[in-house]
Structures are given as structure tokens and as C-alpha cells.
Design a protein around this motif. Sequence first.
Motif, PDB file in Angstrom:
ATOM      1  N   UNK A 267      13.090   2.618 -28.355  1.00 37.43           N
ATOM      2  CA  UNK A 267      14.165   2.999 -27.477  1.00 37.43           C
ATOM      3  C   UNK A 267      14.717   4.271 -27.864  1.00 37.43           C
ATOM      4  N   UNK A 268      13.966   5.246 -26.733  1.00 37.57           N
ATOM      5  CA  UNK A 268      14.953   6.724 -27.629  1.00 37.57           C
ATOM      6  C   UNK A 268      16.214   7.305 -27.114  1.00 37.57           C
ATOM      7  N   UNK A 269      16.808   8.173 -26.940  1.00 39.88           N
ATOM      8  CA  UNK A 269      17.882   8.958 -26.594  1.00 39.88           C
ATOM      9  C   UNK A 269      17.548  10.123 -26.043  1.00 39.88           C
ATOM     10  N   UNK A 270      18.469  11.070 -25.802  1.00 41.80           N
ATOM     11  CA  UNK A 270      18.130  12.440 -25.741  1.00 41.80           C
ATOM     12  C   UNK A 270      19.321  12.920 -26.911  1.00 41.80           C
ATOM     13  N   UNK A 271      19.481  13.636 -27.716  1.00 43.10           N
ATOM     14  CA  UNK A 271      19.612  14.346 -28.196  1.00 43.10           C
ATOM     15  C   UNK A 271      20.715  15.486 -28.839  1.00 43.10           C
ATOM     16  N   UNK A 272      19.962  16.127 -27.618  1.00 42.23           N
ATOM     17  CA  UNK A 272      20.193  17.306 -27.124  1.00 42.23           C
ATOM     18  C   UNK A 272      19.916  17.838 -25.696  1.00 42.23           C
ATOM     19  N   UNK A 273      20.640  19.163 -24.928  1.00 48.70           N
ATOM     20  CA  UNK A 273      19.895  19.780 -24.509  1.00 48.70           C
ATOM     21  C   UNK A 273      20.111  21.573 -24.291  1.00 48.70           C
ATOM     22  N   UNK A 274      19.540  22.204 -23.568  1.00 46.91           N
ATOM     23  CA  UNK A 274      19.768  23.809 -23.824  1.00 46.91           C
ATOM     24  C   UNK A 274      18.674  24.122 -22.778  1.00 46.91           C
ATOM     25  N   UNK A 275      19.507  25.456 -21.722  1.00 46.40           N
ATOM     26  CA  UNK A 275      19.121  25.986 -21.181  1.00 46.40           C
ATOM     27  C   UNK A 275      17.322  26.705 -21.349  1.00 46.40           C
ATOM     28  N   UNK A 276      16.946  26.606 -19.481  1.00 46.84           N
ATOM     29  CA  UNK A 276      15.103  26.880 -20.503  1.00 46.84           C
ATOM     30  C   UNK A 276      14.962  28.473 -20.542  1.00 46.84           C
TER      31      UNK A 276
END
Length: 341
Positions: A267-276
Motif C-alpha cells: 500500500x502507498x499513501x500521499x506524503x504531501x502535495x504542491x502546486x504545479x
Amino acid sequence: MSTHITRRSLLRGITAVTAVATLATGLAACGGDSDAATTTDAAASGGVTVGRVSNGAAKETTLKVSEVKSISALLPEAVRKSGRLVIGSGTLPSGSAPLGYIGGDQKTLTGSEPDLARLVAAVLGLKPEIKQFTWENLFVGLDSGKVDVALSNVTVTEERKRKYEFASYRKDDLALEAPKSSTWTFDGDYEVLAGKTLSVGAGTNQERILLTWKKKLESEGKKLTVKYFQDNNSTYLALNSGKIDAYFGPSPSMSYHSAQTAGTPNPTRIAGQFSGAGESLQGLIAATAKKDSGLAEPLAAALNHLIDNGQYAKWLAAWNLSNEAVAKSEVNPPGLPLTDS
């Protein structure tokens, strides 16, 4: 739509479906005709079915859409007379659900981007002809005139504006997908990436952002290792085996894949996000044409027609991408700055 953001909050993932999309492997690495999404002349039939053969990634929905003469009149004469819109799709070798990939019938190019291409072509009164390329060759196709427009998750950047013109249609958020067993998180501060090994697609906007962070860390005496793989399958094998700490890519694809891995051995997870578009500007995805082609304005007009008449919202909802919506399509909106600041 707000155009400015603070540090990206974590886990603003999209609503994902639970079935695994079948991705084709072994496709050629150069441009080729799509077997798919081009068989229906929507402009003539008055309807476009989105989410076909999506293998559970979308809800199949038929949208009524037809030519708008006042918008098709804006097209360059050569394109209008040709009767077709040649669309570039950077989905070789294997594509990425839900944006663009080979569907459940093992031959049809499906995904949110090919579907939007067909909707836009219908408004313009043109027959859509989709050609597949590797990501790098997608821009070669634009430069050479082999395609009229790229509809393939292309981020607006100030650097790209030197050669291309844009009509925006979706928010651009990036995400870091990591093993669920890992504990680190990313809140927009590149310092947390020190000592990590990340994978990214070559020639992409996210690669440019990642290499900027790598350079900053190196100036501080810290290391960030960047690795490249030929396709998503190879990347995820590396992630599962611990060869990389995370995969940096488009949020829809990362969130979709993470949802599919729940209940699997890896299983994986979203570790973080950032605007393109960087830390202070909301990134935007846009239809991309050669600069001074005269296509950006009719493309934006077609997109705004779809927005105003509700087909745009239904298209996003079919692909579980409603949180990526924009209020309107803009011609050449602000993009990732040249300085990446």
C-alpha cells in the motif's frame, strides 16, 4: 477560483474509485495513431460518451454537445477547412490513470484528457484525431506541426510560453506518493527531502521543480537523489522494493494509484502535495498549441462553452476530478515563474 495559495496542505487527494485500471505495456516509444476515442464523430452525432472502457476508473456518461458556429468561426482557416482537430497525447509507453491510458479492451485510449479532447472538438465542429507520443515527443509533435494541440496534463509555465500558447482547463496539483509504511510528510518545505531518493518523469514540470529543490539542497551541502524510469510500472516496482522513497507526479494519478493499493501487499499513501506553479501560485493545466497558431482563443471559447453549459462539470465528475475544476478557461494565464520562486 483563487489564484494564490499558501504551503500546500497534505492529503487533499481526489475521490478515487476502487477498481484497478489496466495499463498497456510494450507500446512503441514514438508517436502513433490512437485506436481510440476517435471513432465517433461527436460533432455529427451530437453526443460524446466519456469514461468508455475505463475499467472502473470512471462512470460512463453521455454528454450532449454539438458545434457552436460562433466559436468554430474563430478557428484558423486551415484547421477549419481540414475538418479535424489533431490532438497530441503524451501517453506512451503506458499512460497513467485516470488521465490517459489504454482501457479495458486493451486497445482504446481512454482517460479524462482524451475525453476532454473529444468534447472540445465537438464544440469546434471538428473530428478529433488523437495521436499518442512519449512525453518528450509530444512537444516535438507540436513543434513539427504533426498535431494542432496537446491535451495531455500540460502545465502552464512562463518558459513554455516562449514557444506555446495556452487555454487553461484544470487545476495543476502535484503529489508525492510514498510507501504507507513510511512516516515522513511534505508540507512544501524542500528541506524535508534531504537524504531522500525520488523518481520523477523526465521533461515534466514536476521534474523542473524537483531539480530546483535538488540544486538548493546541494548549495546547503545536502543531497537529494533523483532517479528516472521508463514507465509507471518500473517506477512502482522501485517504490515497492525501497529503491526510491517517493514518486513525484500529477496529483490525480498519484491519488488514484494510492487508492488502488489499499489492501494490497504494497500500500502507498500521499506524503504531501504542491502546486504545479510553485509555492505562491495555483498551477494550471492547459490545452497547448504552437505560439501564434491562433488556436488558444477558440480552444478557450470552446472550453468556456462546456463550463457554462454544464458538460465540463459532468466530465470532471465522471472521472472523479471535480476538485480540479476551474471557474473559466483563460488564455495564457500566469504560470510557473522562470525563477521557480
